[in-house]
Motif scaffolding. Structure first.
Motif, PDB file in Angstrom:
ATOM      1  N   GLU A 352       0.839  -1.201   0.000  1.00 47.50           N
ATOM      2  CA  GLU A 352       0.000   0.000   0.000  1.00 47.50           C
ATOM      3  C   GLU A 352       0.874   1.252   0.000  1.00 47.50           C
ATOM      4  N   ALA A 353       1.890   1.267   0.860  1.00 49.00           N
ATOM      5  CA  ALA A 353       2.792   2.419   0.959  1.00 49.00           C
ATOM      6  C   ALA A 353       3.592   2.604  -0.328  1.00 49.00           C
ATOM      7  N   GLU A 354       4.063   1.498  -0.904  1.00 49.84           N
ATOM      8  CA  GLU A 354       4.831   1.573  -2.152  1.00 49.84           C
ATOM      9  C   GLU A 354       3.974   2.126  -3.284  1.00 49.84           C
ATOM     10  N   PHE A 355       2.718   1.672  -3.352  1.00 50.21           N
ATOM     11  CA  PHE A 355       1.810   2.155  -4.401  1.00 50.21           C
ATOM     12  C   PHE A 355       1.580   3.660  -4.276  1.00 50.21           C
ATOM     13  N   ILE A 356       1.276   4.120  -3.070  1.00 55.19           N
ATOM     14  CA  ILE A 356       0.972   5.543  -2.884  1.00 55.19           C
ATOM     15  C   ILE A 356       2.185   6.399  -3.227  1.00 55.19           C
ATOM     16  N   SER A 357       3.366   6.000  -2.755  1.00 52.20           N
ATOM     17  CA  SER A 357       4.560   6.799  -3.039  1.00 52.20           C
ATOM     18  C   SER A 357       4.848   6.836  -4.538  1.00 52.20           C
ATOM     19  N   GLN A 358       4.629   5.692  -5.225  1.00 47.45           N
ATOM     20  CA  GLN A 358       4.842   5.664  -6.673  1.00 47.45           C
ATOM     21  C   GLN A 358       3.809   6.520  -7.397  1.00 47.45           C
ATOM     22  N   ARG A 359       2.570   6.448  -6.948  1.00 39.93           N
ATOM     23  CA  ARG A 359       1.494   7.227  -7.579  1.00 39.93           C
ATOM     24  C   ARG A 359       1.702   8.729  -7.360  1.00 39.93           C
ATOM     25  N   VAL A 360       2.229   9.093  -6.207  1.00 37.62           N
ATOM     26  CA  VAL A 360       2.541  10.506  -5.935  1.00 37.62           C
ATOM     27  C   VAL A 360       3.556  11.013  -6.955  1.00 37.62           C
ATOM     28  N   LEU A 361       4.572  10.198  -7.228  1.00 36.49           N
ATOM     29  CA  LEU A 361       5.581  10.591  -8.218  1.00 36.49           C
ATOM     30  C   LEU A 361       4.951  10.741  -9.602  1.00 36.49           C
ATOM     31  N   GLU A 362       4.050   9.823  -9.953  1.00 34.94           N
ATOM     32  CA  GLU A 362       3.388   9.899 -11.262  1.00 34.94           C
ATOM     33  C   GLU A 362       2.550  11.172 -11.385  1.00 34.94           C
ATOM     34  N   LEU A 363       1.773  11.480 -10.343  1.00 36.84           N
ATOM     35  CA  LEU A 363       0.944  12.690 -10.363  1.00 36.84           C
ATOM     36  C   LEU A 363       1.804  13.937 -10.484  1.00 36.84           C
ATOM     37  N   ILE A 369       0.967  17.760 -11.317  1.00 33.38           N
ATOM     38  CA  ILE A 369       0.291  18.233 -10.109  1.00 33.38           C
ATOM     39  C   ILE A 369       1.362  18.497  -9.059  1.00 33.38           C
ATOM     40  N   PRO A 370       1.511  19.718  -8.585  1.00 34.64           N
ATOM     41  CA  PRO A 370       2.557  20.024  -7.599  1.00 34.64           C
ATOM     42  C   PRO A 370       2.382  19.190  -6.326  1.00 34.64           C
ATOM     43  N   LEU A 371       3.492  18.848  -5.680  1.00 32.71           N
ATOM     44  CA  LEU A 371       3.420  18.103  -4.423  1.00 32.71           C
ATOM     45  C   LEU A 371       2.564  18.830  -3.399  1.00 32.71           C
ATOM     46  N   ASN A 372       2.599  20.166  -3.431  1.00 36.24           N
ATOM     47  CA  ASN A 372       1.804  20.951  -2.478  1.00 36.24           C
ATOM     48  C   ASN A 372       0.307  20.754  -2.659  1.00 36.24           C
ATOM     49  N   ASP A 373      -0.081  20.211  -3.821  1.00 39.48           N
ATOM     50  CA  ASP A 373      -1.507  20.001  -4.098  1.00 39.48           C
ATOM     51  C   ASP A 373      -1.879  18.521  -3.999  1.00 39.48           C
ATOM     52  N   ILE A 374      -1.044  17.749  -3.278  1.00 41.64           N
ATOM     53  CA  ILE A 374      -1.307  16.327  -3.053  1.00 41.64           C
ATOM     54  C   ILE A 374      -1.266  16.058  -1.545  1.00 41.64           C
ATOM     55  N   CYS A 375      -2.195  15.245  -1.074  1.00 43.28           N
ATOM     56  CA  CYS A 375      -2.260  14.966   0.366  1.00 43.28           C
ATOM     57  C   CYS A 375      -2.599  13.500   0.606  1.00 43.28           C
TER      58      CYS A 375
END
Length: 655
Positions: A352-363, A369-375
């Motif tokens: 779950e953690a690996e997926f979210i961190s990878q998806r954050v990089l993709e976004l 999408i700036p990191l500041n606009d992801i939570c």
């Protein structure tokens, strides 16, 4: 008079029109306009998430003043100073500087203002001192030391006693009831706890001291017992507005009723579906009971959402349908998006953690999408521990809000100190920490012991410079036995936990909650093949900061937000992940036997969902082991049951 020329004037009747400087009909939608132009009587505005409640309050302040209301006759109560300042500043921009004269602020600030002015009515000195929490705890600690036997170990600490007192005040229930419901492990101490609370109140009164709870208590007493003061204040504040009414406690609702006794002109703005602070004393019933408390209440619903796409609101509406007690409303939006919310199944918490961190990089990198606009939102702070490690590995900077970070909590620091000593016998700082956990060992004793312990010499009763060496012997036996399993971190952690849990139970009143953190810590250790790798990964996030910025050249002003849902209320992001949405954790299994608690958990899910603008992913692992019940949690949150694929897509992570 004969020489005076008289000029004749022709009179023309002027048709008067009710004109306003502000074009309210243009600036507001129909529901907002209805709330703004309603001048007299009690009004309850049910403001759905993202529906522009701040704008509505701002424009109503401007409208009242344009209608001829003296700004000093308007009272705006909020839950933060920042909110009040922002609303009045906006109102001044909408209208003019007259809005600056409106009385606006928090309940506690308003109470302080009134009590200093009318202190003599309550036999208070007007220079009374307001204590903060630390000061209040010190007073209680002083009283506590005189009330209890020094040998009595299972007695609540000063902070717990203050919590019991504060909850009693804010929930308007006896302290006995608070102890019975929330601190049953101290039921045998009820009489002494009440004695301490009684002496605490006497001490404050004698020394002209008020704590935060007293400000509300004394204001209510003033309004109830001094009718001449109540009438004067009610006539002064002829128009009262309260923001976030769903977060008021019982005393605050009573204060509003008393202040409005002469006119009934109260506008309460809030969202019953965002009432999530009962643990702070907020009373969900306040907003439900408002129409019965204030006669002829007009209810206005703000349902147009200006934040989220229609797809996200469709999910939010489905979740709300499951609430047992609520004001019925249906959020809608003109914002369109092709992206639908998704429920994502992971094999375990690490995946779950690996997926979210990878998806954050993709976004961030592919969809701009700036990191500041992801939570990433979590039911509790500990749900992001695995993710924090993954983010550090990938060099994704983040900031965490709500709850202390993993290695910043005292009990986790204690465990890590033991592990560091096992790995490195020269770690004096960690040695000192674990020595001070032992009964009878203070700073001086620890200083004498450290040279002996780090020397590497055999430890015996004879060479330990303390009167009672048995606890030191037990500690050294643990360290020596654990050093034989450096390549088996989980085994070492189990040994340390077996040794440490009795200490935990003795040092912390809330040890049952902390013990769950330790169980989670054990889970983390099972992912590693060596103690050194485990401790190294944990150390990637420094304990003295909430920001990780390890990527070379990363923009330090940009970071991913990790937050508890409670800390995220009122905020918004373009992309939101809700992590750990497994039934038993979200909702918590402790809420299963209470409809009220389960409803609050559902409202928490609604708040989380409505933080997202266009992208929403809800993740859950299918092998989360719960040590308190010895059960494997594997089903997604019950709040997502029976929601169709057309509203909530289902994904499975393929490794």
């Amino acid at each position: 008079m004969d020489n005076v020329t008289v000029k004749k004037y022709t009179l023309k009747k002027v048709e008067t029109t009710n004109t306003y400087k502000v074009d309210y009909e243009k600036e507001l939608n129909q529901a907002q306009l209805e709330a703004v132009i309603q001048k007299e009587g009690s009004i309850l505005v049910i403001a759905g998430a993202g529906s522009g409640k701040t704008k509505t309050l701002t424009y109503r302040v401007a409208r009242l003043i344009e209608d001829g209301v003296n700004p000093k006759n308007i009272l705006l109560l909020t839950f933060t100073k920042k909110a009040a300042r922002e609303m009045l500043s906006r109102a001044s921009m909408v209208l003019d500087s007259r809005c600056d004269d409106v009385e606006g602020g928090t309940f506690h600030a308003f109470a302080n203002l009134i009590l200093r002015k009318y202190s003599s009515y309550l036999e208070l000195q007007n220079n009374f001192t307001i204590t903060d929490r630390a000061d209040s705890e010190d007073i209680i600690n002083h009283i506590r030391s005189n009330v209890i036997d020094k040998q009595e170990k299972r007695f609540p600490k000063k902070g717990t006693i203050l919590d019991i007192y504060s909850k009693s005040v804010n929930k308007n229930i006896p302290s006995d009831e608070v102890i019975e419901k929330e601190y049953s492990q101290f039921a045998h101490c009820t009489e002494k706890i009440n004695e301490i609370i009684n002496q605490y109140n006497i001490y404050k009164r004698k020394n002209s001291i008020l704590d935060y709870d007293d400000l509300l208590l004394y204001l209510r007493t003033l309004l109830e017992c001094k009718p001449e003061v109540r009438k004067k204040l009610s006539n002064q504040y002829k128009y009262i507005m309260v923001d976030e009414y769903q977060d008021t406690n019982t005393i605050q609702a009573q204060i509003i009723k008393l202040l409005a006794s002469e006119h009934n002109n109260v506008m309460a703005v809030g969202d019953d579906s965002q009432s999530i602070y009962s643990f702070r004393g907020a009373n969900f019933k306040n907003i439900l009971d408002f129409p019965s408390l204030f006669e002829n209440t007009k209810i206005i619903k703000l349902e147009q959402n200006y934040r989220s796409s229609g797809n996200i609101l469709a999910l939010a509406n489905e979740i709300l349908l499951k609430a047992k007690e609520k004001y019925t409303k249906t959020l809608f939006s003109t914002i369109e998006s092709s992206v639908k919310p998704a429920l994502i199944c992971a094999t375990d918490m690490k995946t779950e953690a690996e997926f979210i961190s990878q998806r954050v990089l993709e976004l961030s990198e592919e969809e701009n999408i700036p990191l500041n606009d992801i939570c990433v939102l979590a039911r509790s702070a500990r749900m992001t521990y695995n993710l924090e490690i993954e983010l550090a590995k990938k060099g994704i900077p983040y900031k965490k809000f709500g709850g202390m970070k993993f290695i910043e909590t005292a009990h986790i620091k204690d465990i890590i100190a033991h592990l560091r000593v096992i790995l490195n016998s020269s770690d004096i700082i960690s040695y000192n920490r674990i020595l001070l956990l032992l009964d009878g060992i203070g700073a001086q004793s620890a200083n004498k012991l450290l040279p002996v312990l780090v020397s590497g010499d055999e430890i015996t009763k004879e060479n330990l410079p303390v009167r009672n060496p048995q606890s030191i012997i037990k500690l050294t036996e643990l360290i020596n036995s654990a050093r034989g399993d450096i390549l088996n971190p989980s085994k070492i952690v189990r040994l340390v936990l077996d040794y440490y849990i009795p200490i935990l139970q003795d040092r912390y009143d809330d040890y049952t909650k902390r013990q769950k953190d330790l169980e989670h810590f054990l889970n983390l250790s099972e992912k590693y093949m060596s103690l050194e790798d485990f401790l190294s990964d944990l150390a990637l996030e420094p304990p003295d900061t909430s920001v990780t910025d390890v990527e070379e050249g990363a923009n330090k002003d940009e970071y991913l937000t990790l937050s508890t849902i409670h800390s995220a209320k009122g905020l918004e992001w373009k992309a939101v992940f809700i992590i750990g949405a497994v039934d038993g954790r979200f909702p918590s299994m402790f809420s299963f036997n209470s409809d009220e608690e389960l409803d609050e958990e559902l409202r928490l899910m609604y708040v989380a969902v409505t933080r997202a603008k266009t992208h929403l992913a809800i993740t859950y692992p299918i092998d989360m082991f719960d040590y308190s019940t010895n059960m494997v949690l594997s089903k997604p949150s019950r709040f997502l049951d029976d929601i169709g694929q057309d509203i909530l897509e289902r994904w499975v992570i393929q490794e």
